[in-house]
Design a protein around this motif. Structure first.
Motif, PDB file in Angstrom:
ATOM      1  N   VAL A  66     -45.662 -35.207  11.722  1.00 18.77           N
ATOM      2  CA  VAL A  66     -46.021 -34.529  11.997  1.00 18.77           C
ATOM      3  C   VAL A  66     -47.388 -34.316  12.776  1.00 18.77           C
ATOM      4  CG1 VAL A  66     -47.663 -33.184  10.484  1.00 18.77           C
ATOM      5  CG2 VAL A  66     -45.382 -33.726   9.637  1.00 18.77           C
ATOM      6  N   LEU A  67     -48.034 -34.777  13.036  1.00 17.17           N
ATOM      7  CA  LEU A  67     -48.932 -34.638  14.303  1.00 17.17           C
ATOM      8  C   LEU A  67     -48.290 -35.496  15.835  1.00 17.17           C
ATOM      9  CD1 LEU A  67     -52.154 -37.663  12.389  1.00 17.17           C
ATOM     10  CD2 LEU A  67     -51.416 -35.133  12.782  1.00 17.17           C
ATOM     11  N   LYS A  68     -47.324 -36.561  15.610  1.00 16.95           N
ATOM     12  CA  LYS A  68     -46.755 -36.112  16.948  1.00 16.95           C
ATOM     13  C   LYS A  68     -45.877 -35.086  17.473  1.00 16.95           C
ATOM     14  CE  LYS A  68     -43.484 -38.867  18.882  1.00 16.95           C
ATOM     15  NZ  LYS A  68     -41.640 -39.299  18.925  1.00 16.95           N
ATOM     16  N   GLU A  69     -45.248 -34.121  16.490  1.00 15.52           N
ATOM     17  CA  GLU A  69     -45.085 -33.237  16.254  1.00 15.52           C
ATOM     18  C   GLU A  69     -46.198 -31.434  16.696  1.00 15.52           C
ATOM     19  OE1 GLU A  69     -41.456 -32.101  17.056  1.00 15.52           O
ATOM     20  OE2 GLU A  69     -40.965 -34.276  16.597  1.00 15.52           O
ATOM     21  N   TRP A  70     -47.172 -31.550  16.158  1.00 15.53           N
ATOM     22  CA  TRP A  70     -48.003 -30.683  16.221  1.00 15.53           C
ATOM     23  C   TRP A  70     -48.683 -30.251  17.273  1.00 15.53           C
ATOM     24  CZ3 TRP A  70     -50.088 -29.641  11.753  1.00 15.53           C
ATOM     25  CH2 TRP A  70     -50.789 -28.230  11.664  1.00 15.53           C
ATOM     26  N   ASN A  71     -48.522 -30.679  18.869  1.00 15.28           N
ATOM     27  CA  ASN A  71     -48.868 -30.161  20.153  1.00 15.28           C
ATOM     28  C   ASN A  71     -47.719 -29.829  20.496  1.00 15.28           C
ATOM     29  OD1 ASN A  71     -51.102 -31.714  19.427  1.00 15.28           O
ATOM     30  ND2 ASN A  71     -50.223 -33.457  20.798  1.00 15.28           N
ATOM     31  N   LYS A  72     -46.313 -29.552  19.582  1.00 16.34           N
ATOM     32  CA  LYS A  72     -45.117 -29.352  19.934  1.00 16.34           C
ATOM     33  C   LYS A  72     -44.580 -27.501  18.963  1.00 16.34           C
ATOM     34  CE  LYS A  72     -42.823 -33.353  21.106  1.00 16.34           C
ATOM     35  NZ  LYS A  72     -41.452 -34.231  20.912  1.00 16.34           N
ATOM     36  N   ASN A  73     -45.973 -27.339  18.527  1.00 17.33           N
ATOM     37  CA  ASN A  73     -46.013 -26.441  17.887  1.00 17.33           C
ATOM     38  C   ASN A  73     -44.532 -26.834  16.239  1.00 17.33           C
ATOM     39  OD1 ASN A  73     -47.854 -24.666  18.928  1.00 17.33           O
ATOM     40  ND2 ASN A  73     -46.497 -23.505  19.856  1.00 17.33           N
ATOM     41  N   ILE A  74     -44.883 -27.468  15.031  1.00 16.69           N
ATOM     42  CA  ILE A  74     -43.910 -28.186  14.566  1.00 16.69           C
ATOM     43  C   ILE A  74     -42.878 -27.178  13.632  1.00 16.69           C
ATOM     44  CG2 ILE A  74     -43.990 -29.348  12.388  1.00 16.69           C
ATOM     45  CD1 ILE A  74     -46.741 -29.870  12.249  1.00 16.69           C
ATOM     46  N   PRO A  75     -41.644 -27.706  14.477  1.00 14.82           N
ATOM     47  CA  PRO A  75     -40.662 -26.715  14.054  1.00 14.82           C
ATOM     48  C   PRO A  75     -40.022 -27.672  12.622  1.00 14.82           C
ATOM     49  CG  PRO A  75     -40.435 -29.065  15.716  1.00 14.82           C
ATOM     50  CD  PRO A  75     -41.081 -28.521  15.325  1.00 14.82           C
ATOM     51  N   TRP A  76     -40.207 -26.049  12.206  1.00 19.32           N
ATOM     52  CA  TRP A  76     -39.220 -25.184  10.661  1.00 19.32           C
ATOM     53  C   TRP A  76     -38.437 -26.706  10.312  1.00 19.32           C
ATOM     54  CZ3 TRP A  76     -40.874 -24.634   5.843  1.00 19.32           C
ATOM     55  CH2 TRP A  76     -39.967 -24.883   5.277  1.00 19.32           C
ATOM     56  N   GLU A  77     -37.906 -27.016  10.641  1.00 18.00           N
ATOM     57  CA  GLU A  77     -36.649 -28.044  11.216  1.00 18.00           C
ATOM     58  C   GLU A  77     -37.077 -28.850  11.400  1.00 18.00           C
ATOM     59  OE1 GLU A  77     -33.184 -29.671  14.250  1.00 18.00           O
ATOM     60  OE2 GLU A  77     -33.567 -27.280  13.926  1.00 18.00           O
ATOM     61  N   ILE A 116     -36.726 -44.661  10.101  1.00 15.63           N
ATOM     62  CA  ILE A 116     -38.127 -43.848  10.562  1.00 15.63           C
ATOM     63  C   ILE A 116     -38.002 -44.302  12.601  1.00 15.63           C
ATOM     64  CG2 ILE A 116     -40.877 -44.339  11.098  1.00 15.63           C
ATOM     65  CD1 ILE A 116     -40.438 -42.529   8.239  1.00 15.63           C
ATOM     66  N   THR A 117     -37.431 -45.663  12.562  1.00 20.06           N
ATOM     67  CA  THR A 117     -37.298 -46.258  13.279  1.00 20.06           C
ATOM     68  C   THR A 117     -36.328 -44.951  14.073  1.00 20.06           C
ATOM     69  OG1 THR A 117     -37.652 -48.362  12.805  1.00 20.06           O
ATOM     70  CG2 THR A 117     -36.327 -48.070  14.932  1.00 20.06           C
ATOM     71  N   LEU A 118     -34.980 -44.697  13.573  1.00 20.54           N
ATOM     72  CA  LEU A 118     -34.796 -43.625  14.337  1.00 20.54           C
ATOM     73  C   LEU A 118     -34.882 -42.788  14.310  1.00 20.54           C
ATOM     74  CD1 LEU A 118     -30.735 -43.909  12.315  1.00 20.54           C
ATOM     75  CD2 LEU A 118     -31.261 -44.343  14.357  1.00 20.54           C
ATOM     76  N   TRP A 119     -35.906 -41.607  13.666  1.00 21.01           N
ATOM     77  CA  TRP A 119     -36.500 -40.315  14.054  1.00 21.01           C
ATOM     78  C   TRP A 119     -37.849 -40.599  15.307  1.00 21.01           C
ATOM     79  CZ3 TRP A 119     -36.347 -35.930  10.935  1.00 21.01           C
ATOM     80  CH2 TRP A 119     -37.056 -35.407  11.627  1.00 21.01           C
ATOM     81  N   ARG A 120     -38.399 -41.632  15.707  1.00 27.65           N
ATOM     82  CA  ARG A 120     -38.679 -42.311  16.826  1.00 27.65           C
ATOM     83  C   ARG A 120     -37.836 -42.259  17.923  1.00 27.65           C
ATOM     84  NH1 ARG A 120     -41.832 -46.694  17.892  1.00 27.65           N
ATOM     85  NH2 ARG A 120     -42.995 -45.636  18.859  1.00 27.65           N
TER      86      ARG A 120
END
Length: 199
Positions: free
Chosen positions: A56-67, A110-114
Motif C-alpha cells: 500500500v505504501l509503495k502504491e500510495w504515490n500512484k493513487n492506490i487503485p481500488w484493484e 509477495i515476491t510475485l507482487w513485487r
C-alpha cells in the motif's frame, strides 16, 4: 522504511524457522506443540500484514487503485479461509507442515507482487484452486478403502502413465515428456508422483 522491512522480514523468517525446528527436534508435549503452531501462524499473519502495508505504501504515490485493495482483500480472504478450513476439516493433519505451506505461499505471493502484480493476482486464484484440490484429495484419502488397494495396482498405473508420452506424444515447452489425448495436453510424470507414493 524498505531497509528496515528487510530486517523485520529476516527476523520473522528466522523466528518461524526456529519455532519449526524446536517443535520438530525437541518433540514437546501436545499442548506446547499447539501453542508453538499458533505462534507460527502469528508470524505468518505479521509477515503478510507487513507485506500488505509495504504494498500500500509503495502504491500510495500512484493513487492506490481500488484493484490493489480488492486483490489484497481477496488474498487475505483466501489465506484465512484456508486456515480456518484446515482447523475444522483437517485438524488431525500435521500443523507444522501446513504452516510451512502457508509461509511459502505468502513469500511466493509477495515476491510475485513485487515483480509483476498481474501475475500475483493470477496466483491468488491458483492458490484457491490448489487448496480446493488438496481438500478433495484429503477427504478422498480419509476413506479406508484406498489403503487396501494392492501396491501392484499402483505400480501398473505408474508404468502406464510413464508410457503415455510414447503412445500419445506431444512436444510442449521444448520437452517431449508430455502426452496429448484428444487435445488435452498434460505431463503424466506429475501424476506418477502420486501413484508412486502408494507403490
Amino acid at each position: 522504511m524498505v531497509l528496515v522491512s528487510k530486517y523485520v522480514y529476516l527476523f520473522l523468517l528466522v523466528m518461524f524457522a526456529g519455532i519449526g525446528y524446536f517443535v520438530y527436534w525437541r518433540k514437546p508435549s501436545a499442548n506446547v506443540c499447539k501453542e508453538m503452531y499458533s505462534y507460527q501462524a502469528g508470524v505468518i499473519v505479521l509477515f503478510n500484514l507487513l507485506s500488505c502495508i509495504l504494498i500500500v505504501l509503495k502504491e500510495w504515490n500512484k493513487n492506490i487503485p481500488w484493484e490493489t485493495f480488492q486483490m489484497l482483500l481477496l488474498y487475505a480472504g483466501v489465506m484465512f479461509g484456508m486456515y480456518f478450513l484446515l482447523l475444522t476439516l483437517h485438524r488431525h493433519t500435521n500443523r507444522l507442515l501446513w504452516n510451512c505451506v502457508y509461509m511459502l505461499l505468502s513469500v511466493g505471493f509477495i515476491t510475485l507482487w513485487r515483480l509483476d502484480p498481474d501475475t500475483a493476482k493470477t496466483q491468488i486464484y491458483w492458490i484457491a484452486g490448489g487448496f480446493a484440490v488438496v481438500n478433495v484429495v484429503l477427504l478422498f484419502f480419509r476413506g479406508r478403502w484406498i489403503w487396501k488397494i494392492p501396491g501392484i495396482v499402483f505400480m501398473v498405473v505408474s508404468v502406464g502413465l510413464i508410457l503415455l508420452p510414447f503412445v500419445f506424444p506431444s512436444e510442449a515447452n521444448g520437452s517431449l515428456n508430455w502426452a496429448n489425448i484428444k487435445g488435452f495436453v498434460f505431463q503424466p510424470s506429475e501424476f506418477v508422483k502420486l501413484t508412486y507414493a502408494f507403490f
